[in-house]
Structures are given as C-alpha cells and as structure tokens.
Design a protein around this motif. Structure first.
Motif, PDB file in Angstrom:
ATOM      1  N   MET A  45     -21.874  51.963 -43.381  1.00 55.60           N
ATOM      2  CA  MET A  45     -20.513  51.460 -42.619  1.00 55.60           C
ATOM      3  C   MET A  45     -19.314  51.419 -43.675  1.00 55.60           C
ATOM      4  O   MET A  45     -18.241  50.855 -43.069  1.00 55.60           O
ATOM      5  CB  MET A  45     -20.720  50.179 -41.816  1.00 55.60           C
ATOM      6  CG  MET A  45     -21.713  50.297 -40.784  1.00 55.60           C
ATOM      7  SD  MET A  45     -21.107  51.553 -39.483  1.00 55.60           S
ATOM      8  CE  MET A  45     -22.435  52.106 -38.780  1.00 55.60           C
ATOM      9  N   HIS A  46     -19.426  51.765 -44.775  1.00 55.02           N
ATOM     10  CA  HIS A  46     -18.286  51.628 -45.783  1.00 55.02           C
ATOM     11  C   HIS A  46     -17.470  52.885 -45.364  1.00 55.02           C
ATOM     12  O   HIS A  46     -17.780  54.248 -45.205  1.00 55.02           O
ATOM     13  CB  HIS A  46     -18.808  52.052 -47.223  1.00 55.02           C
ATOM     14  CG  HIS A  46     -17.832  51.550 -48.267  1.00 55.02           C
ATOM     15  ND1 HIS A  46     -16.623  52.645 -48.590  1.00 55.02           N
ATOM     16  CD2 HIS A  46     -17.382  50.607 -48.931  1.00 55.02           C
ATOM     17  CE1 HIS A  46     -15.955  52.261 -49.450  1.00 55.02           C
ATOM     18  NE2 HIS A  46     -16.415  50.888 -49.680  1.00 55.02           N
ATOM     19  N   HIS A  47     -16.153  52.861 -45.237  1.00 59.26           N
ATOM     20  CA  HIS A  47     -15.271  53.579 -44.586  1.00 59.26           C
ATOM     21  C   HIS A  47     -15.035  55.042 -45.562  1.00 59.26           C
ATOM     22  O   HIS A  47     -15.218  56.006 -44.980  1.00 59.26           O
ATOM     23  CB  HIS A  47     -13.750  53.046 -44.614  1.00 59.26           C
ATOM     24  CG  HIS A  47     -12.947  52.812 -45.906  1.00 59.26           C
ATOM     25  ND1 HIS A  47     -12.441  53.906 -46.471  1.00 59.26           N
ATOM     26  CD2 HIS A  47     -12.973  52.023 -46.919  1.00 59.26           C
ATOM     27  CE1 HIS A  47     -11.837  53.449 -47.778  1.00 59.26           C
ATOM     28  NE2 HIS A  47     -12.467  52.133 -47.849  1.00 59.26           N
TER      29      HIS A  47
ATOM     30  N   ALA B  19      -8.270  51.505 -42.311  1.00 59.00           N
ATOM     31  CA  ALA B  19      -7.605  51.401 -41.170  1.00 59.00           C
ATOM     32  C   ALA B  19      -7.491  52.635 -40.238  1.00 59.00           C
ATOM     33  O   ALA B  19      -7.236  52.681 -39.115  1.00 59.00           O
ATOM     34  CB  ALA B  19      -6.122  50.710 -41.445  1.00 59.00           C
ATOM     35  N   ASP B  20      -7.752  53.883 -41.158  1.00 61.33           N
ATOM     36  CA  ASP B  20      -7.844  55.065 -40.537  1.00 61.33           C
ATOM     37  C   ASP B  20      -9.089  55.787 -39.845  1.00 61.33           C
ATOM     38  O   ASP B  20      -9.342  56.391 -39.331  1.00 61.33           O
ATOM     39  CB  ASP B  20      -7.204  56.118 -41.516  1.00 61.33           C
ATOM     40  CG  ASP B  20      -5.797  56.061 -41.927  1.00 61.33           C
ATOM     41  OD1 ASP B  20      -5.050  55.753 -41.375  1.00 61.33           O
ATOM     42  OD2 ASP B  20      -5.774  55.922 -43.235  1.00 61.33           O
ATOM     43  N   VAL B  21     -10.160  54.852 -40.166  1.00 60.09           N
ATOM     44  CA  VAL B  21     -11.546  55.128 -39.652  1.00 60.09           C
ATOM     45  C   VAL B  21     -11.719  54.085 -38.440  1.00 60.09           C
ATOM     46  O   VAL B  21     -11.551  52.971 -38.369  1.00 60.09           O
ATOM     47  CB  VAL B  21     -12.386  54.627 -40.921  1.00 60.09           C
ATOM     48  CG1 VAL B  21     -13.865  54.973 -40.578  1.00 60.09           C
ATOM     49  CG2 VAL B  21     -12.052  55.676 -42.175  1.00 60.09           C
ATOM     50  N   ARG B  22     -12.545  54.675 -37.492  1.00 65.94           N
ATOM     51  CA  ARG B  22     -12.947  54.047 -36.684  1.00 65.94           C
ATOM     52  C   ARG B  22     -14.602  54.257 -36.296  1.00 65.94           C
ATOM     53  O   ARG B  22     -15.137  55.016 -36.664  1.00 65.94           O
ATOM     54  CB  ARG B  22     -12.368  54.732 -35.191  1.00 65.94           C
ATOM     55  CG  ARG B  22     -10.681  54.239 -35.316  1.00 65.94           C
ATOM     56  CD  ARG B  22     -10.463  52.949 -34.995  1.00 65.94           C
ATOM     57  NE  ARG B  22      -9.096  52.702 -34.752  1.00 65.94           N
ATOM     58  CZ  ARG B  22      -8.429  52.588 -35.726  1.00 65.94           C
ATOM     59  NH1 ARG B  22      -8.529  52.484 -36.992  1.00 65.94           N
ATOM     60  NH2 ARG B  22      -6.894  52.257 -35.365  1.00 65.94           N
TER      61      ARG B  22
ATOM     62  N   GLU C 101     -12.830  44.449 -44.832  1.00 60.67           N
ATOM     63  CA  GLU C 101     -11.743  45.206 -45.103  1.00 60.67           C
ATOM     64  C   GLU C 101     -11.860  46.630 -45.455  1.00 60.67           C
ATOM     65  O   GLU C 101     -11.355  47.504 -45.448  1.00 60.67           O
ATOM     66  CB  GLU C 101     -10.795  44.530 -46.274  1.00 60.67           C
ATOM     67  CG  GLU C 101     -11.578  44.742 -47.575  1.00 60.67           C
ATOM     68  CD  GLU C 101     -13.131  44.161 -47.827  1.00 60.67           C
ATOM     69  OE1 GLU C 101     -13.858  44.487 -48.755  1.00 60.67           O
ATOM     70  OE2 GLU C 101     -13.265  43.134 -47.180  1.00 60.67           O
ATOM     71  N   ALA C 102     -13.276  46.980 -45.471  1.00 63.10           N
ATOM     72  CA  ALA C 102     -13.592  48.354 -46.066  1.00 63.10           C
ATOM     73  C   ALA C 102     -14.561  49.111 -45.047  1.00 63.10           C
ATOM     74  O   ALA C 102     -15.236  50.102 -45.257  1.00 63.10           O
ATOM     75  CB  ALA C 102     -14.542  48.265 -47.489  1.00 63.10           C
TER      76      ALA C 102
END
Length: 374
Positions: A269-271, A283-286, A320-321
């Motif tokens: 789950m790390h962006h 913030a750009d990852v969902r 946050e990541a």
C-alpha cells in the motif's frame, strides 16, 4: 469480510519506533502528534485496529540487517535496521520474537506454526463470542532478510522457534543475496547474485520446509533463487512493475513464475509502489489504482487465486504515504466494491481478502503441532 494480511511489521514498530501495539491507533497518533524525527509516519496499525477491521491472521516480520561497512563511530540513532555484524542482527530479531511471545502470553496474539493450529484459530474467530475478552490476532512468522541467521544451518533453530517464511535479502545486499538495489549508483549494493551461503541456506530451507519470500530480491538473485529452490514460494508485499516501474516491483515474467509455482503475491500500500510519475504524490493515488495491480496479476495468472493483501502498512511509512482514501486499516474494505465493479465475483473477492493466503499456508505449514516440533 475477514482479512489475512501477508505482511506487517508489528514487532519492528514496537522495538524500532517504540509504538505500543496494544494501544488504539488514535492514541499512537496523539502520542506522536508533535511529529517524529524519522520515517515512521502517521500510524495505521495496532492490535486493536487490526481486530476492529476483522484481521484474523497476519504474517508478522522479524527484521534486522548486517552491514559490516557501517561506520562504528557514527551517531547512534536507532531508527534504522542496520548492524555491523550478523550476531547483532540475530539479537535484534530475537528481541522482536520475544515481543511477539510476550503478547502471546498476554492473550493478544497467537503464534501459528502448523495447519491444525491455523484451523483452530479460525474456528475461534468464526464462532459466536460469549466473552468480552478480545480475540488474539494470529501471527505467522516471516524473517524479512536472512541476516539474523548467523550461519545457514542456524535456520533450523529459527524454525524450531516458529519461523515459517523467509526472505533472503531486504534493501541492498545481505550475506545471502542481493536485495532491492540502492538508488545511489556509487553504492556497492546493486543487482547481484546469490552467495554461496545463500545457496546453502536454500538447501536447509527445503529440508524443513520454510516458504521462500521472493519480495525484495534483485532480479538476478530472484531468478537464481527460483531455479535453486523447489519449495513453496510467495511474494509477501510486491506490486506490478508494468504499472509502477522500478526494481522494487515484480516484472510480468516474475509474476508468472510465482503463479506457476502456485504462489501468492501480496499487494502493498505504499503510494510509490502503486503509481509513479513526475510530481506524483500520495494524494494522487486511490484504492482504485490498487485494484489495477490486483486485476493485472489476475490477468497474468488467468484466475484470482494468486493475489492477496500484503499491505506493509507502517513499514517505514504511514498514512501520509498511502492512497488518499486509505487513512485507517478498515478502509481496505473499500477494495471489495472496487473489485466487484471490475467483474470479480464474491468468491474472487473473498479469495483476495483471505482465501488465497489461507490456501497457501494450509499447504505449506506443517500439518500438526507434533510435526511442527520435529
């Protein structure tokens, strides 16, 4: 939907970051509200958080690295995993094992070493509750990087203490293999081969057996390990290189090899393991982007039998990541409708959340406690 998470650093967070894993996450966050001077990030994981999200079983890590070249005179800030020799890495990992055992003695965890105990644990989770006492979270022990094994034959002693999954390296080189290459081109820790110690270790692993976690291996070491080891393999927390390019992720060829061996790949789950691009932020990852990785693995495999959760949450990063819509562990349940929208049926979704890891460990764990003690 109950959850089987293939990769969490519970003991590491306790000993490295001094996070009391018996506290609710909100208390951990309040304790660290002033900001931490390291990479721990905003807490996502604790035992109450896992139980509340329906996490019945995790694969919990033991992790320490031996780096003989670290400067003995450097300022000691124990917020990394590196020790100058294997004996110190051994002691650090033994401390993490002691933490799991202490939580087990308090009824908060259950260390699972055999298939019969796994089934018994799941029956308790699925039975009606008459007590207000919290159910223990089941833990299968994984060593993430083999440096705490001082000599290859010592893996047998670790096995007798409950170790059931082993990765040969973490970031950079271990004494056994080359792990995820350094980003510094001047570093000696680039792609490389298994060492002679690594080949010997694989022989001992096969005789026990211990499952091989291929996560973090450099490409050369990955292919050599697959060729040298004919036991059970998995990737506890790895995403798709074709979607998020970089050596930390698995190539399509590597995914196919794991599938051919009836292994399971846990999605992390790390962006930066989910999407990559210039200027791209968490913030750009969902979670919808996570579903792309799940779908891609299924397309390569031809079924939904080989992908699962291996979140690595609180693995040196925090909320946050993670994807922007993943701010608590329970938010992972949002993946169920996202997978349904992609055509996954209820059985496929259940296989992703728990069924695939369950099948893997039913096959790879010793069948009974007696077999586990031999």
């Amino acid at each position: 939907m109950w959850i089987f998470d293939g990769h969490l650093d519970v003991a590491m967070n306790a000993l490295l970051y001094e996070r009391d894993q018996t506290l609710p996450v909100e208390k951990l966050r309040r304790r660290e509200a002033g900001g931490a001077g390291d990479d721990r990030g905003r807490a996502m994981v604790s035992l109450p958080e896992l139980r509340g999200a329906g996490v019945a079983v995790i694969v919990g890590t033991l992790i320490a690295r031996a780096k003989p070249w670290v400067n003995p005179a450097r300022k000691i800030l124990r917020n990394d995993l590196d020790y100058p020799d294997a004996s110190m890495a051994y002691a650090a990992a033994q401390g993490q094992l002691a933490y799991y055992r202490l939580l087990e003695s308090r009824g908060l965890l259950r260390i699972i070493t055999d298939a019969a105990s796994l089934e018994e644990h799941l029956r308790a989770w699925q039975s009606p509750r008459r007590s207000s006492e919290p159910l223990p979270v089941g833990v299968i022990l994984l060593m993430e990087g083999a440096d705490p094994i001082v000599e290859p034959q010592q893996v047998r002693a670790w096995w007798s203490q409950g170790l059931r999954v082993l990765g040969l390296a973490h970031f950079g080189h271990s004494r056994y293999a080359a792990g995820t290459p350094s980003r510094d081109p001047s570093s000696p820790e680039q792609d490389g081969s298994l060492t002679l110690l690594g080949l010997e270790l694989l022989k001992h692993m096969r005789e026990l057996p211990i499952a091989l976690d291929l996560t973090h291996l450099s490409d050369t070491s990955f292919y050599q390990a697959v060729d040298a080891f004919d036991g059970p393999v998995c990737a506890s927390h790895s995403n798709c290189r074709s979607i998020a390019p970089g050596p930390r992720q698995l190539s399509d060829r590597q995914i196919r090899l794991i599938v051919e061996r009836d292994g399971v790949i846990g999605v992390a789950m790390h962006h930066a393991m989910i999407r990559q691009g210039q200027g791209l932020k968490a913030a750009d990852v969902r979670l919808g982007h996570v579903a792309e990785h799940i779908d891609h693995i299924c397309q390569l495999a031809g079924s939904a039998r080989h992908v699962a959760l291996g979140t690595d949450l609180d693995g040196g990063f925090g909320a946050e990541a993670t994807p922007a819509d993943l701010q608590s562990y329970a938010d992972l349940h949002q993946l169920a409708p996202l997978l349904s929208q992609r055509g996954f049926d209820d059985a496929d979704v259940a296989a992703f959340f728990h069924g695939n890891w369950l099948r893997f460990f039913r096959r790879t764990l010793p069948p009974t406690p007696i077999a586990a003690s031999l």
